[in-house]
Scaffold this motif. Structure first.
Motif, short mmCIF file in Angstrom:
data_model
loop_
_atom_site.label_atom_id
_atom_site.label_comp_id
_atom_site.label_asym_id
_atom_site.label_seq_id
_atom_site.Cartn_x
_atom_site.Cartn_y
_atom_site.Cartn_z
N GLY A 141 21.06 -7.12 -12.88
CA GLY A 141 20.10 -5.68 -13.16
C GLY A 141 18.95 -5.84 -12.65
N ILE A 142 17.96 -4.87 -12.24
CA ILE A 142 16.99 -5.21 -11.76
C ILE A 142 15.89 -4.22 -12.48
N LEU A 143 14.79 -4.87 -12.66
CA LEU A 143 13.73 -4.10 -13.45
C LEU A 143 12.34 -4.16 -12.68
N THR A 144 12.10 -3.34 -12.18
CA THR A 144 10.85 -2.92 -11.33
C THR A 144 9.86 -2.42 -12.26
N GLU A 145 8.52 -3.01 -12.37
CA GLU A 145 7.47 -2.63 -12.96
C GLU A 145 6.25 -2.60 -12.09
N MET A 146 5.36 -1.59 -12.43
CA MET A 146 4.22 -1.62 -11.51
C MET A 146 2.98 -1.20 -12.54
N SER A 147 1.97 -1.56 -11.75
CA SER A 147 0.51 -1.14 -12.29
C SER A 147 -0.08 -0.24 -11.24
N ALA A 148 -0.77 0.77 -11.43
CA ALA A 148 -1.16 1.73 -10.65
C ALA A 148 -2.38 2.41 -11.31
N GLU A 149 -3.36 2.68 -10.39
CA GLU A 149 -4.50 3.69 -11.07
C GLU A 149 -4.80 4.68 -9.93
N LEU A 150 -5.32 5.77 -10.03
CA LEU A 150 -5.71 6.88 -9.46
C LEU A 150 -4.87 6.94 -8.12
N ASN A 151 -3.61 7.07 -8.32
CA ASN A 151 -2.62 7.13 -7.19
C ASN A 151 -2.69 5.86 -6.14
N CYS A 152 -2.94 4.63 -6.56
CA CYS A 152 -3.07 3.62 -5.95
C CYS A 152 -2.36 2.37 -6.82
N VAL A 153 -1.30 1.66 -5.91
CA VAL A 153 -0.66 0.76 -6.54
C VAL A 153 -1.37 -0.41 -6.71
N ASN A 154 -1.48 -1.39 -7.80
CA ASN A 154 -2.22 -2.42 -7.82
C ASN A 154 -1.14 -3.59 -7.46
N TYR A 155 0.04 -3.51 -8.05
CA TYR A 155 0.88 -4.40 -7.82
C TYR A 155 2.29 -3.97 -8.34
N VAL A 156 3.50 -4.51 -7.80
CA VAL A 156 4.71 -4.21 -8.19
C VAL A 156 5.49 -5.39 -8.53
N ILE A 157 6.03 -5.54 -9.76
CA ILE A 157 6.91 -6.86 -9.96
C ILE A 157 8.33 -6.27 -9.99
N VAL A 158 9.23 -7.07 -9.11
CA VAL A 158 10.69 -6.69 -9.10
C VAL A 158 11.23 -7.93 -9.71
N GLY A 159 11.83 -7.52 -10.87
CA GLY A 159 12.51 -8.63 -11.74
C GLY A 159 14.05 -8.65 -11.45
N ILE A 160 14.60 -9.64 -11.17
CA ILE A 160 16.15 -9.74 -11.01
C ILE A 160 16.77 -10.60 -11.74
N GLY A 161 18.00 -10.06 -12.35
CA GLY A 161 18.61 -11.13 -13.48
C GLY A 161 20.03 -10.97 -12.94
N ILE A 162 20.50 -12.27 -12.55
CA ILE A 162 22.01 -12.22 -12.30
C ILE A 162 22.76 -13.30 -12.88
N ASN A 163 23.67 -12.85 -13.63
CA ASN A 163 24.39 -13.83 -14.12
C ASN A 163 25.38 -14.29 -13.03
N SER B 287 0.73 -1.30 -0.02
CA SER B 287 0.07 -0.03 0.05
C SER B 287 0.64 1.03 0.23
N ILE B 288 1.52 1.55 -1.07
CA ILE B 288 2.05 2.78 -1.32
C ILE B 288 1.62 3.50 -2.47
N GLU B 289 2.39 4.73 -2.53
CA GLU B 289 1.80 5.60 -3.67
C GLU B 289 2.99 5.27 -4.92
N PRO B 290 2.28 5.28 -5.96
CA PRO B 290 3.00 5.02 -7.23
C PRO B 290 4.47 5.40 -7.31
N THR B 291 4.55 6.78 -6.89
CA THR B 291 5.80 7.43 -7.02
C THR B 291 6.74 6.90 -5.93
N GLU B 292 6.43 5.96 -5.01
CA GLU B 292 7.44 5.13 -4.10
C GLU B 292 8.01 4.08 -4.62
#
Ligand code: BTN
Length: 245
Positions: free
Chosen positions: A109-131, A63-68
């Protein structure tokens, strides 16, 4: 918590997004032996050959704001650096905002992706790739100059399982602390301690400008503080920027 371990997939981030959108629980993990369309930041491709690396995505529903959302990248970077250090003894560093470095070369490398609407985060995906155990000879020429593997630094094959375990343990600890205390302080401390960016010149590139500056600090929120050429301090939010050493 559910761990989905796949042999091959286009991208664990893409799969995690689908699961998250269909009521996937917080803490669900998607991990694959191979990605055929691994994605990097800024629309780049992420080479993810079979059995040699950690290609994993975490589903979070904070439960955070999209900017976070960028703060979660800092938590992940801290967890990965700690994990590589614990398992191998190698001095993993953090290149703000989302690369893990061994011997001046990128190992994760880390790829963080998010889905949000109306200043509410639906989910955050943290993608981690390590060689982890990739053979550097097999790397494409252009990547060879800037990339490395954990194995190349450690001088021996390293257990992917051990690294995954440590990442999850450290990530959970730092993430829960962030959610409960609403402060990123613990992760920022680690990011500062292992930073290879602070004290060094950086080039900040985004769509409409390029700044050459010195990286001087991280704020409590995980933003980069730079001193520009006029001597003024500026805060940089990770979003769309690319940072070069
Ligand atoms: C970058 O440095 O550009 C970020 C790379 C992130 C790669 C990981 S591998 C697991 C997850 N699935 C993807 O398609 N990308 C991320």
């Amino acid at each position: 918590k559910r761990i989905i371990h796949l042999n091959t997939i286009d991208s664990t981030n893409t799969m995690a997004k689908k699961i998250a959108a269909e009521d996937g629980e917080e803490g669900t993990i998607v991990i694959a032996e191979e990605q055929t369309e691994g994605r990097g930041r800024l629309g780049r491709k992420w080479v993810s050959p079979k059995g040699t690396g950690i290609w994993m995505s975490l589903i979070l529903k904070p439960s955070i704001e999209p900017t976070e959302a960028a703060k979660i990248t800092q938590i992940a970077a801290a967890a990965v650096a700690l994990a590589i250090r614990k398992v191998t003894g190698c001095e993993a560093g953090i290149k703000w905002p989302n690369d893990i470095i061994l011997e001046r070369k990128k190992v994760c490398g880390i790829l963080t992706e998010m889905s949000a609407e109306l200043n509410c985060v639906n989910y955050v995906i943290v993608g981690i790739g390590i060689n982890v155990n990739g053979d550097m000879e097999a790397f494409p020429e252009d990547i060879k100059k800037t990339a490395t593997s954990v194995k190349a630094s450690a001088g021996k094959t390293v257990s992917r399982k051990a690294i995954v375990l440590y990442i999850l343990r450290e990530f959970e600890r730092l993430y829960l602390d962030f959610i409960q205390s609403k402060s990123l302080q613990k992760s920022v401390e680690i990011c500062k301690k292992y930073s290879v960016t602070l004290g060094n010149p950086v080039k900040i590139i985004n769509r409409d400008r390029q700044i050459v500056a010195e990286a001087v600090d991280l704020t409590e929120e995980g933003e980069l503080v730079i001193r520009n050429q006029k001597g003024e301090l500026e805060k940089i939010i990770s979003g769309e920027v690319s940072v070069r050493g």
